[in-house]
Design a protein around this motif. Structure first.
Motif, mmCIF file in Angstrom:
data_model
loop_
_atom_site.group_PDB
_atom_site.id
_atom_site.type_symbol
_atom_site.label_atom_id
_atom_site.label_comp_id
_atom_site.label_asym_id
_atom_site.label_seq_id
_atom_site.Cartn_x
_atom_site.Cartn_y
_atom_site.Cartn_z
ATOM 1 N N ILE A 1 0.865 -1.186 0.000
ATOM 2 C CA ILE A 1 0.000 0.000 0.000
ATOM 3 C C ILE A 1 0.898 1.231 0.000
ATOM 4 N N GLN B 1 1.009 -5.201 2.746
ATOM 5 C CA GLN B 1 -0.394 -5.581 2.890
ATOM 6 C C GLN B 1 -0.612 -6.933 3.554
ATOM 7 N N ASP C 1 -5.008 -4.644 5.891
ATOM 8 C CA ASP C 1 -5.714 -4.087 4.743
ATOM 9 C C ASP C 1 -5.879 -2.579 4.888
ATOM 10 N N ASN D 1 -5.744 -8.507 7.491
ATOM 11 C CA ASN D 1 -6.587 -8.441 6.302
ATOM 12 C C ASN D 1 -7.915 -9.104 6.580
#
Length: 453
Positions: free
Chosen positions: A44, A169, A173, A312
């Motif tokens: 990210i 990641q 998330d 996540n």
């Protein structure tokens, strides 16, 4: 004249700051199917633009020192970010990947660039220099075996500052990324005080449902068997702003079209983008097209997971039809397809997909995204503009190179709040040119935001 460049001033490693009284964190953090499935996806890369919080410029800006200090304290709470990935081969054809919580630390880069806040905000397209506010372009999450899981780059501008994070990641998330950013800014805003208690501590214990964690592994012996190095073609990237009023009208129209009250504002936006981009691409009538949405599972599970679950907990849902059907029907018809895909994503479906993954593990590759579809990522629910580090709200959210391809749409809350939305749309240049001429789309879009310090 040569374009402006970002100059790196210093680089250091930031490790978690803990008191002697604190309980040491676990030595490892297991990874769930959701974590492992994105090992081949990019980090990210998202960050915040601020007007200048200090009159003092590099290299001894006290703001930079405070950010390092507060980051160290934040890592004590979000300790997986200070670790590294590690792989254990339980058999020649099986890889067990986990986070080694070894406190190796995050990387902190202090940089500078001779550009202004206006240089970032005024161009129609997102300027290329924004990508230089981040590091690890092209790095995939699996690379966290040898590089930090978190890198912060603080770039001082002529009249502003940009705080960019490159965030592995497999650790978390978009919800987890925003949670970390919110807590780091909270610690900074309070002056980086010692032994700070944060308002929303993360829940770092991973959720496996009914799965046995030791059975969650990848059926590969070598990374080359499942890691892909994806590079996007040249794209245009543009931020489109949707006011609260324009979204309300869009939602009203979508619900009226299909005689419903169930279509949400964001589902109406998704339908609008899906139809408009399909027209811009001159979608063939018999061509299948999909609108994919990254969707959170925390609240869909029964019982639900904490909103502060740090990991996540997302999947992708898909609305699908043909070009002829999508473009011959009205907005509400497309919005209803999107709504149905979201409504069908239940606790039972979430658990079933986990069971299916264990039986046939897969790793997602960005190259598999089909060129006739759109992918809606991130969320306007993420409170990025709530990140006040002590010098006021951000003026903009921007992203780096990572995870972009033709048809990728990243959604953010609008700076003025109230339900407004910004969409960062990435398209091949010829398709973006056509989108800008699409009456249905541009009639809803407003670019009248005034950014104030």
């Amino acid at each position: 004249m040569a374009p402006p460049q970002v100059r790196h001033i210093s680089k250091c490693t930031i490790t978690p700051r803990r008191t002697l009284e604190e309980t040491p964190p676990p030595k490892s953090c297991e990874l769930t199917p959701w974590d492992l499935a994105i090992l081949s996806v990019h980090y990210i890369q998202k960050g915040l633009l601020f007007f200048n919080p200090s009159s003092q410029k590099h290299p001894s800006n006290p703001i930079v020192h405070l950010l390092k200090q507060s980051l160290s304290q934040a890592l004590a709470h979000f300790f997986p970010l200070a670790g590294r990935l590690k792989t254990h081969h339980s058999s020649p054809s099986s890889s067990h990947v986990f986070i080694d919580c070894n406190d190796a630390g995050a990387e902190f880069i202090h940089a500078a660039a001779d550009v202004t806040v206006s240089d970032i905000l005024d161009p129609i397209d997102v300027p290329q220099i924004v990508k230089s506010f981040f590091v690890f372009d092209g790095a995939v999450n699996y690379d966290g075996h040898s590089i930090p899981l978190l890198v912060v780059q603080v770039t001082e501008l002529v009249d502003g500052i940009f705080i960019g994070c490159s965030f592995n990641q497999t650790v978390g998330d978009g919800t987890s990324f925003t949670h970390f950013f919110n807590m780091w800014s909270e610690i900074t805003r309070r002056g980086g005080e010692e032994n700070v208690c944060i308002s929303a501590p993360p829940v770092t214990q991973r959720w496996f449902g009914d799965l046995v964690p030791s059975l969650v592994c990848l059926p590969f012996s070598e990374a080359d068997d499942f890691i892909e190095r994806f590079s996007a073609p040249p794209l245009r990237e543009r931020i489109f702003h949707f006011t609260t009023e324009s979204i309300a009208l869009l939602k009203e129209k979508a619900n009226k079209d299909c005689n419903s009250n169930n279509i949400s504002s964001f589902q109406a936006i998704c339908a609008l983008v899906w139809r408009s981009v399909s027209r811009a691409r001159k979608l063939p009538p018999d061509q299948t097209t999909n609108c994919r949405l990254a969707i959170g599972n925390r609240s869909r599970l029964q019982p639900s997971l904490s909103p502060h679950y740090f990991g996540n907990c997302i999947q992708t849902v898909t609305a699908s039809t043909t070009g002829a059907q999508l473009l011959s029907h009205d907005l509400g018809w497309a919005a209803w397809l999107v709504h149905q895909s979201v409504a069908a994503h239940t606790d039972a479906i979430v658990r079933a997909t986990l069971d299916a993954w264990v039986k046939a593990p897969t790793v997602y590759h960005l190259s598999r995204f089909d060129s006739w579809s759109v992918m809606m990522g991130s969320s306007p629910r993420f409170d990025m503009y709530g990140n006040d580090f002590g010098w006021g709200r951000p003026v903009a959210v921007r992203s780096g190179y990572a995870n972009k391809f033709d048809g990728k749409v990243t959604s953010y809350q609008g700076r003025e709040g109230g339900g407004s939305v910004d969409l960062e749309i990435c398209l091949l240049p010829e398709f973006m040119n056509a989108l800008e001429l699409d009456d249905e789309f541009m009639d809803v879009v407003s670019n009248s935001v005034v950014f104030l310090p």
